[in-house]
Design a protein around this motif. Sequence first.
Motif, mmCIF file in Angstrom:
data_model
loop_
_atom_site.group_PDB
_atom_site.id
_atom_site.type_symbol
_atom_site.label_atom_id
_atom_site.label_comp_id
_atom_site.label_asym_id
_atom_site.label_seq_id
_atom_site.Cartn_x
_atom_site.Cartn_y
_atom_site.Cartn_z
ATOM 1 N N VAL A 146 0.720 -1.059 -0.529
ATOM 2 C CA VAL A 146 0.166 -0.319 0.171
ATOM 3 C C VAL A 146 0.709 1.607 0.068
ATOM 4 C CG1 VAL A 146 -1.521 1.321 1.539
ATOM 5 C CG2 VAL A 146 -1.342 -1.506 1.336
ATOM 6 N N ARG A 148 2.022 5.065 0.631
ATOM 7 C CA ARG A 148 1.430 6.385 1.777
ATOM 8 C C ARG A 148 -0.382 7.363 0.870
ATOM 9 N NH1 ARG A 148 4.134 9.862 4.302
ATOM 10 N NH2 ARG A 148 4.155 11.827 2.708
ATOM 11 N N CYS A 152 -6.606 3.906 1.689
ATOM 12 C CA CYS A 152 -6.310 3.109 3.211
ATOM 13 C C CYS A 152 -7.443 1.995 2.960
ATOM 14 C CB CYS A 152 -6.474 3.462 4.313
ATOM 15 S SG CYS A 152 -6.285 2.804 6.323
ATOM 16 N N LYS A 159 -6.742 8.285 2.923
ATOM 17 C CA LYS A 159 -5.397 8.154 2.258
ATOM 18 C C LYS A 159 -4.571 7.583 3.564
ATOM 19 C CE LYS A 159 -4.025 11.665 -0.873
ATOM 20 N NZ LYS A 159 -3.166 13.252 -1.184
ATOM 21 N N TYR A 160 -4.149 6.513 3.035
ATOM 22 C CA TYR A 160 -3.088 5.360 4.105
ATOM 23 C C TYR A 160 -2.182 6.303 4.928
ATOM 24 C CZ TYR A 160 0.061 2.133 5.712
ATOM 25 O OH TYR A 160 0.607 0.929 6.263
ATOM 26 N N CYS A 164 -3.940 4.176 8.937
ATOM 27 C CA CYS A 164 -3.524 3.014 9.117
ATOM 28 C C CYS A 164 -2.320 3.057 9.418
ATOM 29 C CB CYS A 164 -4.069 1.776 9.072
ATOM 30 S SG CYS A 164 -5.515 1.957 9.556
ATOM 31 N N GLY A 165 -1.411 3.933 8.318
ATOM 32 C CA GLY A 165 -0.256 4.253 8.043
ATOM 33 C C GLY A 165 0.098 5.026 8.973
#
Length: 168
Positions: A146, A148, A152, A159-160, A164-165
């Motif tokens: 995945v 950045r 997500c 956006k990731y 969760c990122g």
Amino acid sequence: MTLLEVWRTKAYGDQLSKEEQEKLWKDYFLVEKGIYEKLLADVSKVERGTVKELAEKYGTDIQTMTGFLDGISESLKQDIPTETMDENTEIVLEIDPEKLYYNMVEAKAEWLYGLEAWDHILSAERRKELYREQKQSGTIRKEVKVGRNDPCPCGSGKKYKYCCGRNA
């Protein structure tokens, strides 16, 4: 030295010249094919005997039979003591046809998995499935990463990097 150690030294060691080793393997593959043709004629039949008796039955020497038993050992329903066997060790050759076919494909032994006897043992469709399974087992697949700025994967719509990122 055990029978298997003697076989492996002879077959894989450096005591033979390149020509002698090529001849050994060429002869071995012919004997192996002949034994498989006989065994596959009736896979429901369970062969039993000592290493010496099996070698005599299939018209080969004890060393070649040892190599054969080492090769087929993973395709049998019962384990055989390949590492420690001697010529008087009792062997039970009860073949698992699907395992055997799969292992022949893995060994790239087309002269064995291409034998006509397979037509009566496994359907053409099942053989294709086993062939595909074996070939895919050696394929390394990279996990999709995945990015950045990708959405997500949790489904939040963010956006990731903002979801969760954030902690990754």
